[in-house]
Enzyme design. Structure first.
Site, PDB file in Angstrom:
ATOM      1  N   ASP A 131      45.282  44.911  43.262  1.00 32.06           N
ATOM      2  CA  ASP A 131      44.303  43.899  43.669  1.00 32.06           C
ATOM      3  C   ASP A 131      43.522  43.502  42.426  1.00 32.06           C
ATOM      4  O   ASP A 131      42.383  43.930  42.225  1.00 32.06           O
ATOM      5  CB  ASP A 131      43.385  44.437  44.758  1.00 32.06           C
ATOM      6  N   ILE A 132      44.146  42.710  41.576  1.00 24.41           N
ATOM      7  CA  ILE A 132      43.545  42.284  40.312  1.00 24.41           C
ATOM      8  C   ILE A 132      43.218  40.796  40.424  1.00 24.41           C
ATOM      9  O   ILE A 132      44.110  39.970  40.588  1.00 24.41           O
ATOM     10  CB  ILE A 132      44.505  42.552  39.135  1.00 24.41           C
ATOM     11  N   GLU A 133      41.939  40.459  40.366  1.00 24.65           N
ATOM     12  CA  GLU A 133      41.531  39.076  40.624  1.00 24.65           C
ATOM     13  C   GLU A 133      40.666  38.499  39.508  1.00 24.65           C
ATOM     14  O   GLU A 133      39.925  37.542  39.710  1.00 24.65           O
ATOM     15  CB  GLU A 133      40.801  38.999  41.969  1.00 24.65           C
ATOM     16  N   TYR A 134      40.775  39.075  38.312  1.00 24.08           N
ATOM     17  CA  TYR A 134      39.919  38.568  37.242  1.00 24.08           C
ATOM     18  C   TYR A 134      40.596  37.419  36.497  1.00 24.08           C
ATOM     19  O   TYR A 134      41.822  37.239  36.543  1.00 24.08           O
ATOM     20  CB  TYR A 134      39.543  39.677  36.268  1.00 24.08           C
ATOM     21  N   ARG A 178      42.655  32.167  36.563  1.00 26.38           N
ATOM     22  CA  ARG A 178      43.619  33.266  36.664  1.00 26.38           C
ATOM     23  C   ARG A 178      45.004  32.740  36.287  1.00 26.38           C
ATOM     24  O   ARG A 178      45.799  32.352  37.149  1.00 26.38           O
ATOM     25  CB  ARG A 178      43.636  33.837  38.073  1.00 26.38           C
TER      26      ARG A 178
END
Length: 365
Positions: A131-134, A178
């Site tokens: 869950d990588i949202e940067y 992103r």
């Protein structure tokens, strides 16, 4: 001879640890399940997925487990969830987040992956959900691909049945800064989960959280980019937003302040269970927008006296999205999150909760 045999045994055991092939008798020595066999990894081959995010870890026992193939614990890890998931043949995974600042450091990636493999073993889990949202610049996208690829390689080496998945923004490209290489990410893991929600944005009018036309454009854009349909899981919202209206225009269009406030005054995040409570005292009853293919209604905020408009999804609108996922032969569907329903035991709440779970059958049928 006995001493030599013991030394040989310890040498083999140490070698086994070094390649992460921990023996089952060791793993099960502290198994938290009443039946130690429930600490075994799920060995189901690739299948159609019903991917359920569990956030609060409160109502998990009341989920419809007959539907779920993977439960992703995004909040607190509970061994009870893992044990129950395994009892019904569902995989249990937890969230994986890696700091953006360390992506380019191969040693940091390796150390983190080693920790995640050890954690997955020690908790008797079945994989990891990224869950990588940067934000990430396009020139650095290959570092994220390297992280996911290295993680998948290590996880599959440790246990070929473990699962590595990656959550994506609704659209490919560079949304919200992103700039991820989604095609390579999909190739580097078992499948990706498309977070097809929060698509309405801010003002100037209240609108659907997941307009059907945008969902279709998003899914088909990923496919056009070269991602196979069987690598895509369509996750939908089991929540909605309440918007404060400045004016109610023709056709019940709710004009809102177009500012940078995402939550609070302009938009308020609501669980489906909260939404259905508000609907009971709405001023309009359930309305339906054919363009967005989403329901909505108006109600009066007793605290401020202002009219608010709620956009959400129910069993009917979600069934359309599940049917679409089936028509595209996607890997599966999922939801954020399984705790949004009414598990209180109230008769009406129980009926609506069952309808929400049963709507998933439109994908499975």
């Amino acid at each position: 001879m006995a001493a030599q045999a013991r030394c040989a045994f310890l040498a083999v055991l140490w070698l086994c640890y070094s390649v992460q092939c921990v023996t089952s008798w060791h793993l099960k020595s502290d198994c938290p399940c009443s039946d130690p066999s429930l600490c075994d990894s799920v060995t189901a081959p690739p299948r159609k997925e019903i991917f359920a995010f569990s956030y609060e870890a409160i109502h998990w026992a009341k989920y419809d487990w007959s539907k779920i193939t993977t439960i992703a614990m995004t909040g607190e890890y509970l061994p009870e969830i893992m044990c129950h998931a395994h009892s019904v043949g569902a995989r249990a995974v937890v969230k994986g987040i890696f700091p953006a600042a360390n992506l380019s450091n191969a040693e940091d990636r390796t150390a983190w992956i080693t920790q995640q493999v050890a954690r997955t073993h020690s908790l008797y889990l079945d994989g990891i959900n990224f869950d990588i949202e940067y934000a990430l610049e396009e020139k650095d996208a290959h570092y994220l691909v390297a992280l996911v690829n290295e993680t998948t390689t290590a996880f599959h080496k440790a246990n070929p049945h473990w699962q590595v998945t990656f959550d994506t923004f609704p659209y490919p490209g560079c949304p919200a800064g992103r700039c991820y290489d989604y095609t390579s990410l999909a190739s580097s893991c078992d499948f990706i989960v498309l977070m097809e929600y929060n698509m309405g944005g801010l003002g100037p009018i209240a609108k659907s959280n997941d307009p059907m036309k945008l969902v279709k454009v998003a899914v088909e854009s990923f496919i056009v980019d070269g991602i196979p349909a069987d690598k895509l899981v369509l996750a939908v919202p089991w929540y909605g937003y309440s918007w404060t209206c400045t004016h109610i225009l023709q056709d019940n269009i709710c004009s809102v302040l177009n500012d940078a406030t995402r939550y609070g005054g302009v938009m308020t995040y609501l669980y489906f269970s909260q939404i259905t409570d508000l609907l009971k005292n709405s001023t309009t009853g359930r309305l339906y927008n054919e363009t967005f293919q989403s329901p909505f209604f108006n109600y009066k905020d007793e605290g401020t006296g202002k009219i608010r408009q709620v956009w959400y999804d129910d069993a009917f609108s979600l069934s359309l999205r599940y049917q679409y996922a089936k028509s595209q032969n996607l890997r599966g569907v999922g939801m954020w999150n399984a705790d949004c329903l009414d598990y209180s035991g109230d008769d009406e709440g129980t009926r609506l909760t069952k309808e929400m779970w049963d709507a998933i059958d439109r994908f499975k049928a």
